[in-house]
Design a protein around this motif. Structure first.
Motif, PDB file in Angstrom:
ATOM      1  N   ASP A   1      13.143  34.216  82.289  1.00  7.23           N
ATOM      2  CA  ASP A   1      13.232  33.777  83.680  1.00  7.23           C
ATOM      3  C   ASP A   1      13.597  34.974  84.559  1.00  7.23           C
ATOM      4  N   CYS A   2      12.653  35.400  85.381  1.00  8.55           N
ATOM      5  CA  CYS A   2      12.843  36.573  86.251  1.00  8.55           C
ATOM      6  C   CYS A   2      13.412  36.204  87.617  1.00  8.55           C
ATOM      7  N   ARG A   3      13.706  34.936  87.851  1.00  9.77           N
ATOM      8  CA  ARG A   3      14.149  34.513  89.178  1.00  9.77           C
ATOM      9  C   ARG A   3      15.531  35.027  89.549  1.00  9.77           C
ATOM     10  N   GLY A   4      16.295  35.539  88.597  1.00 13.52           N
ATOM     11  CA  GLY A   4      17.596  36.117  88.899  1.00 13.52           C
ATOM     12  C   GLY A   4      17.512  37.524  89.470  1.00 13.52           C
ATOM     13  N   ILE A   5      16.320  38.088  89.492  1.00 13.24           N
ATOM     14  CA  ILE A   5      16.085  39.411  90.065  1.00 13.24           C
ATOM     15  C   ILE A   5      15.641  39.218  91.516  1.00 13.24           C
ATOM     16  N   LEU A   6      16.140  40.071  92.417  1.00 10.68           N
ATOM     17  CA  LEU A   6      15.725  39.981  93.821  1.00 10.68           C
ATOM     18  C   LEU A   6      14.208  39.925  93.933  1.00 10.68           C
ATOM     19  N   ASN A   7      13.715  39.078  94.820  1.00  5.10           N
ATOM     20  CA  ASN A   7      12.284  38.825  94.957  1.00  5.10           C
ATOM     21  C   ASN A   7      11.654  39.725  96.016  1.00  5.10           C
ATOM     22  N   PRO A   8      10.765  40.647  95.623  1.00  6.86           N
ATOM     23  CA  PRO A   8      10.076  41.478  96.607  1.00  6.86           C
ATOM     24  C   PRO A   8       9.186  40.655  97.539  1.00  6.86           C
ATOM     25  N   GLY A   9       8.814  39.462  97.122  1.00 12.71           N
ATOM     26  CA  GLY A   9       7.987  38.594  97.959  1.00 12.71           C
ATOM     27  C   GLY A   9       8.678  38.147  99.233  1.00 12.71           C
TER      28      GLY A   9
ATOM     29  N   GLU B   1       6.526  43.548 103.815  1.00  7.61           N
ATOM     30  CA  GLU B   1       5.486  44.486 103.387  1.00  7.61           C
ATOM     31  C   GLU B   1       4.965  44.213 101.977  1.00  7.61           C
ATOM     32  N   TYR B   2       5.688  43.417 101.180  1.00 10.53           N
ATOM     33  CA  TYR B   2       5.267  43.147  99.798  1.00 10.53           C
ATOM     34  C   TYR B   2       4.724  41.739  99.589  1.00 10.53           C
ATOM     35  N   LYS B   3       4.764  40.899 100.626  1.00  7.73           N
ATOM     36  CA  LYS B   3       4.371  39.493 100.464  1.00  7.73           C
ATOM     37  C   LYS B   3       2.979  39.305  99.887  1.00  7.73           C
ATOM     38  N   GLN B   4       2.022  40.117 100.311  1.00  4.71           N
ATOM     39  CA  GLN B   4       0.639  39.960  99.855  1.00  4.71           C
ATOM     40  C   GLN B   4       0.331  40.792  98.616  1.00  4.71           C
ATOM     41  N   GLN B   5       1.299  41.575  98.156  1.00  4.20           N
ATOM     42  CA  GLN B   5       1.092  42.424  96.989  1.00  4.20           C
ATOM     43  C   GLN B   5       1.509  41.690  95.715  1.00  4.20           C
ATOM     44  N   THR B   6       1.306  42.363  94.580  1.00  2.00           N
ATOM     45  CA  THR B   6       1.705  41.804  93.290  1.00  2.00           C
ATOM     46  C   THR B   6       2.564  42.820  92.552  1.00  2.00           C
TER      47      THR B   6
ATOM     48  N   GLY C   1       4.317  49.784  95.554  1.00  3.14           N
ATOM     49  CA  GLY C   1       5.445  49.465  96.436  1.00  3.14           C
ATOM     50  C   GLY C   1       6.364  48.426  95.826  1.00  3.14           C
ATOM     51  N   VAL C   2       5.784  47.396  95.253  1.00  2.00           N
ATOM     52  CA  VAL C   2       6.557  46.349  94.586  1.00  2.00           C
ATOM     53  C   VAL C   2       7.271  46.934  93.373  1.00  2.00           C
ATOM     54  N   GLN C   3       6.575  47.762  92.617  1.00  2.64           N
ATOM     55  CA  GLN C   3       7.179  48.380  91.439  1.00  2.64           C
ATOM     56  C   GLN C   3       8.373  49.254  91.828  1.00  2.64           C
ATOM     57  N   ASN C   4       8.201  50.064  92.863  1.00  2.00           N
ATOM     58  CA  ASN C   4       9.307  50.915  93.317  1.00  2.00           C
ATOM     59  C   ASN C   4      10.499  50.075  93.764  1.00  2.00           C
TER      60      ASN C   4
ATOM     61  N   GLN D   1       3.809  36.045  91.011  1.00  2.73           N
ATOM     62  CA  GLN D   1       3.075  37.094  91.717  1.00  2.73           C
ATOM     63  C   GLN D   1       3.717  38.476  91.609  1.00  2.73           C
ATOM     64  N   HIS D   2       5.019  38.554  91.696  1.00  5.50           N
ATOM     65  CA  HIS D   2       5.687  39.850  91.763  1.00  5.50           C
ATOM     66  C   HIS D   2       6.460  40.175  90.485  1.00  5.50           C
ATOM     67  N   ARG D   3       7.594  39.529  90.300  1.00  2.24           N
ATOM     68  CA  ARG D   3       8.501  39.865  89.204  1.00  2.24           C
ATOM     69  C   ARG D   3       7.897  39.588  87.832  1.00  2.24           C
ATOM     70  N   SER D   4       7.289  38.428  87.665  1.00  5.92           N
ATOM     71  CA  SER D   4       6.733  38.089  86.351  1.00  5.92           C
ATOM     72  C   SER D   4       5.537  38.978  86.006  1.00  5.92           C
ATOM     73  N   VAL D   5       4.711  39.282  86.993  1.00  7.98           N
ATOM     74  CA  VAL D   5       3.567  40.168  86.775  1.00  7.98           C
ATOM     75  C   VAL D   5       4.056  41.557  86.370  1.00  7.98           C
ATOM     76  N   TYR D   6       5.039  42.061  87.083  1.00  3.91           N
ATOM     77  CA  TYR D   6       5.609  43.369  86.773  1.00  3.91           C
ATOM     78  C   TYR D   6       6.130  43.398  85.335  1.00  3.91           C
ATOM     79  N   CYS D   7       6.909  42.405  84.966  1.00  2.00           N
ATOM     80  CA  CYS D   7       7.484  42.362  83.616  1.00  2.00           C
ATOM     81  C   CYS D   7       6.402  42.285  82.542  1.00  2.00           C
ATOM     82  N   ALA D   8       5.404  41.452  82.756  1.00  2.00           N
ATOM     83  CA  ALA D   8       4.328  41.316  81.768  1.00  2.00           C
ATOM     84  C   ALA D   8       3.622  42.653  81.553  1.00  2.00           C
ATOM     85  N   GLU D   9       3.329  43.336  82.641  1.00  2.00           N
ATOM     86  CA  GLU D   9       2.648  44.624  82.535  1.00  2.00           C
ATOM     87  C   GLU D   9       3.517  45.667  81.832  1.00  2.00           C
TER      88      GLU D   9
END
Length: 138
Positions: free
Chosen positions: A33-41, A45-50, A55-58, A102-110
């Protein structure tokens, strides 16, 4: 030794679809569960990104606890992969969920896929981004 270990990694949304089913009949695997990490969404500037966008990764790597979270995940997953390889198991599913998938889970999977491919080149790794299918690759 049996067939090659297949590691199937999913990113998903808790709100939209929930934890992905394991279709192998093994009964699942890890669900982080990645929801405990701050959400870049929540940053305009990151809402439409993944989680694949730099930028989201940084943001995740410098503003949040994501590096600590992923280090713990790597340690936990390694215990199972080492065990599964020694016992000839053929499948492990690893799921990462966040609010929208979209953001945290995608980042972790990659990132966990890169880690596993580097540490365990004898495994086969696939990624399925359930909410972001345009990002899927082998």
């Amino acid at each position: 030794m049996s067939n090659k270990l297949k590691v199937e990694i999913h990113s998903f949304s808790y709100k939209k679809g929930g934890i992905p089913k394991d279709n192998t009949g093994n009964g699942g695997g890890f669900a982080f569960d990645c929801r405990g990490i701050l959400n870049p969404g929540r940053v305009d500037e990151y809402k439409q990104q993944t989680g694949c966008d730099i930028g989201v990764q940084n943001y995740l790597e410098t503003v949040t606890e994501m590096p600590n979270f992923l280090e713990l995940v790597k340690n936990m997953v390694s215990i199972n992969i080492d065990n599964y390889l020694s016992r000839g198991f053929e499948h492990l599913q690893i799921n990462f969920g966040c609010t929208g998938g979209q953001h945290r889970s995608v980042y972790c999977a990659e990132k966990i896929a890169v880690f596993i491919k580097g540490k365990y080149p004898e495994t086969s790794v696939t990624i399925q981004h359930d909410e972001q299918p345009q990002l899927n690759h082998q």
